[in-house]
Design an enzyme around this catalytic site. Structure first.
Site, PDB file in Angstrom:
ATOM      1  N   ASP A  87      37.995 -41.810 -45.926  1.00  0.00           N
ATOM      2  CA  ASP A  87      37.115 -40.626 -46.001  1.00  0.00           C
ATOM      3  C   ASP A  87      36.847 -40.087 -44.593  1.00  0.00           C
ATOM      4  O   ASP A  87      35.781 -39.536 -44.329  1.00  0.00           O
ATOM      5  CB  ASP A  87      35.799 -40.950 -46.720  1.00  0.00           C
ATOM      6  N   ASN A 135      39.055 -29.925 -50.008  1.00  0.00           N
ATOM      7  CA  ASN A 135      37.797 -29.162 -49.863  1.00  0.00           C
ATOM      8  C   ASN A 135      37.777 -28.286 -48.602  1.00  0.00           C
ATOM      9  O   ASN A 135      36.908 -28.402 -47.756  1.00  0.00           O
ATOM     10  CB  ASN A 135      36.566 -30.085 -49.922  1.00  0.00           C
ATOM     11  N   HIS A 150      42.329 -41.495 -48.864  1.00  0.00           N
ATOM     12  CA  HIS A 150      41.251 -40.478 -48.874  1.00  0.00           C
ATOM     13  C   HIS A 150      41.005 -39.965 -47.450  1.00  0.00           C
ATOM     14  O   HIS A 150      40.334 -40.622 -46.657  1.00  0.00           O
ATOM     15  CB  HIS A 150      39.955 -41.090 -49.433  1.00  0.00           C
ATOM     16  N   ALA A 154      27.480 -33.892 -43.278  1.00  0.00           N
ATOM     17  CA  ALA A 154      27.846 -35.246 -43.700  1.00  0.00           C
ATOM     18  C   ALA A 154      29.307 -35.497 -43.357  1.00  0.00           C
ATOM     19  O   ALA A 154      30.157 -34.642 -43.598  1.00  0.00           O
ATOM     20  CB  ALA A 154      27.632 -35.397 -45.201  1.00  0.00           C
ATOM     21  N   HIS A 195      35.224 -43.604 -52.484  1.00  0.00           N
ATOM     22  CA  HIS A 195      34.242 -44.110 -51.511  1.00  0.00           C
ATOM     23  C   HIS A 195      32.997 -44.725 -52.163  1.00  0.00           C
ATOM     24  O   HIS A 195      31.888 -44.249 -51.987  1.00  0.00           O
ATOM     25  CB  HIS A 195      33.842 -43.037 -50.495  1.00  0.00           C
ATOM     26  N   HIS A 216      40.187 -36.257 -44.890  1.00  0.00           N
ATOM     27  CA  HIS A 216      39.907 -34.829 -44.702  1.00  0.00           C
ATOM     28  C   HIS A 216      40.542 -34.405 -43.390  1.00  0.00           C
ATOM     29  O   HIS A 216      40.188 -34.930 -42.330  1.00  0.00           O
ATOM     30  CB  HIS A 216      38.391 -34.568 -44.635  1.00  0.00           C
ATOM     31  N   HIS A 234      33.727 -33.420 -38.080  1.00  0.00           N
ATOM     32  CA  HIS A 234      32.880 -32.235 -37.877  1.00  0.00           C
ATOM     33  C   HIS A 234      32.648 -32.127 -36.377  1.00  0.00           C
ATOM     34  O   HIS A 234      32.402 -33.148 -35.718  1.00  0.00           O
ATOM     35  CB  HIS A 234      31.515 -32.401 -38.556  1.00  0.00           C
ATOM     36  N   LYS A 271      41.013 -33.553 -57.565  1.00  0.00           N
ATOM     37  CA  LYS A 271      39.732 -34.076 -57.079  1.00  0.00           C
ATOM     38  C   LYS A 271      38.578 -33.333 -57.733  1.00  0.00           C
ATOM     39  O   LYS A 271      38.551 -32.099 -57.731  1.00  0.00           O
ATOM     40  CB  LYS A 271      39.646 -33.887 -55.558  1.00  0.00           C
ATOM     41  N   HIS A 301      34.282 -37.684 -56.791  1.00  0.00           N
ATOM     42  CA  HIS A 301      33.111 -37.905 -55.934  1.00  0.00           C
ATOM     43  C   HIS A 301      31.969 -38.228 -56.888  1.00  0.00           C
ATOM     44  O   HIS A 301      31.457 -37.342 -57.566  1.00  0.00           O
ATOM     45  CB  HIS A 301      32.803 -36.653 -55.095  1.00  0.00           C
ATOM     46  N   LEU A 355      28.203 -38.725 -46.998  1.00  0.00           N
ATOM     47  CA  LEU A 355      27.875 -38.777 -48.422  1.00  0.00           C
ATOM     48  C   LEU A 355      29.050 -39.377 -49.187  1.00  0.00           C
ATOM     49  O   LEU A 355      30.183 -38.951 -48.945  1.00  0.00           O
ATOM     50  CB  LEU A 355      27.552 -37.380 -48.957  1.00  0.00           C
TER      51      LEU A 355
HETATM   52  O1  DOR Z   1      30.448 -37.359 -45.865  1.00  0.00           O
HETATM   53  C1  DOR Z   1      31.249 -36.670 -46.450  1.00  0.00           C
HETATM   54  N1  DOR Z   1      31.989 -35.741 -45.814  1.00  0.00           N
HETATM   55  N2  DOR Z   1      31.393 -36.837 -47.758  1.00  0.00           N
HETATM   56  C2  DOR Z   1      32.164 -36.027 -48.498  1.00  0.00           C
HETATM   57  O2  DOR Z   1      32.232 -36.221 -49.682  1.00  0.00           O
HETATM   58  C3  DOR Z   1      32.859 -34.866 -47.881  1.00  0.00           C
HETATM   59  C4  DOR Z   1      33.086 -35.100 -46.456  1.00  0.00           C
HETATM   60  C5  DOR Z   1      33.476 -33.839 -45.710  1.00  0.00           C
HETATM   61  O3  DOR Z   1      34.328 -33.089 -46.185  1.00  0.00           O
HETATM   62  O4  DOR Z   1      32.931 -33.632 -44.610  1.00  0.00           O
HETATM   63 ZN    ZN Z   2      35.816 -37.333 -48.805  1.00  0.00          ZN
END
Ligand code: DOR
Ligand code: ZN
Length: 353
Positions: A256, A46, A18, A272, A179, A20, A260, A104, A141, A228
């Site tokens: 996960d 995403n 998992h 998040a 997660h 990003h 950011h 997903k 999720h 999250l």
């Molecule tokens: O904390 C999170 N960040 N939870 C998620 O489900 C998505 C992720 C994100 O893409 O930043």
């Molecule tokens: Zn995620």
């Protein structure tokens, strides 16, 4: 006499089920951190707009591969983002052609970049039927999006209101509860695994193994620990640790990692996501060491995931060794976006050899 402490551990090269990666300059900055340690990673779809077609997935995969450092072998496994209007034929073709490893499902507005997600699970029942027939895993999720539900209860409410019905309606659908953060989720996965082994699994992040909800407010508000599903009470963290070290079974590694840029985290309305890729294996190993369970690290990090996804365990190995604690530098993209990693100040006491 106390037995000697382990100072080194070697496991089959692990996978991250998992991640990003984002896109553009951020993607180029973060991919090397995952590729240096993991053989494969399930890449979340995403983006804005999300990855919903085979063509988009192929071109995103090529951008990821271009960011892998020379000489490093790394296989990004692509996923399809489910919307209310998801096309079962496209998804099925993508799976059969080996482009999509899984799909997903984000409940709409549950988290970052989920606005295009599923508003009512009935809208994707046709897609689930096809995935069930094809043997294509559904990654979920698992949080209620009812704003009246307390944010700390959203995972447990999702189990009661959605997931428990879903596994009854689609008993042959392979589901990964992503997660997990609660005792309830761990129990749900254990119970379902006992009835239908191979059809339910869960990923566990390293930050949810290391922090509880009090840590979010330790000495002040800690935006870099906000994600999250949000971290829960200590009893839940302990349940996650117990699941992670439980050996062969339905629980496996998924960081996960979710970068950011600093201003988006340190903001009046912060995003998040915890960026854990720079310390992922080091931190998981530290947890297993503290639990006295280094002998179960291979099952969690390298073996349970491939078993669920019907893949081979990686042939290479990864060795980690115990060292003096060192802090973790922040990462800056070529566009100047700076991202603060998990454990930036605390550091870790293990390192990849
Ligand atoms: O904390 C999170 N960040 N939870 C998620 O489900 C998505 C992720 C994100 O893409 O930043
Ligand atoms: Zn995620």
């Amino acid at each position: 006499m106390t037995p000697p402490a382990f100072t080194q551990v070697t496991i089959p090269r692990p996978d991250d089920w998992h991640v990003h990666f984002r896109d553009g300059a951020m993607l180029e900055a973060v991919v090397p951190f995952t590729a240096r340690q993991f053989g494969r990673a399930i890449v979340m779809p995403n983006l804005t707009p999300p990855i919903t077609t085979v063509e988009e997935a192929l071109s995103y995969k090529a951008r990821i591969q271009a960011a892998v450092p020379d000489g490093v072998s790394f296989d990004p496994l692509m996923t399809c983002y489910l919307t209310d209007t998801a096309n079962a034929d496209e998804i099925s073709t993508g799976f059969k052609d080996g482009v999509f490893t899984a799909a997903k499902m984000y409940p709409a507005n549950a988290t970052t970049n989920s606005a295009a997600g599923v508003t009512d699970i009935a809208n994707v029942h046709g897609v689930f039927e096809r995935m069930q027939r094809d043997g294509m895993p559904l990654l979920i999720h698992g949080e209620s999006t009812d704003q009246a539900v307390d944010v700390f209860d959203r995972e447990a409410v999702f189990i009661d209101q959605v997931l428990s019905n879903l596994v009854q309606d689609f008993p042959d659908l392979k589901i990964v509860f992503e997660h997990v953060t609660t005792q309830e989720a761990v129990q749900f996965v254990r119970d379902r695994h006992a009835v239908r082994p191979g059809f339910i699994a869960a990923t566990i992040t390293v930050h949810h193994l290391m922090i509880n909800r009090s840590d979010l407010f330790r000495g002040g508000m800690r935006p870099h620990l906000y994600c999250l599903p949000i971290a829960k009470r200590e009893k839940h963290r302990l349940a996650l640790c117990e699941a992670a070290i439980s050996g062969p079974g339905p629980f496996f590694l998924g960081t996960d990692t979710a970068p950011h840029a600093r201003p988006a985290k340190e903001s009046a309305c912060g995003c998040a996501g915890v960026f854990s890729a720079p310390v992922a294996m080091e931190a998981y190993t530290q947890v297993f060491d503290e639990e006295g369970a280094l002998d179960q690290l291979a099952a969690f990090a390298s073996e349970n995931g491939p078993a669920f996804y019907d893949m081979d365990v990686n042939a290479e190995t990864l060795t980690l060794e115990k060292t003096a604690v060192s802090t973790v530098p922040s990462v800056t993209s070529s566009e100047g976006d700076e991202v603060q990693p998990f454990l930036a100040d605390e550091g870790t006491s293990w390192r990849c050899v």
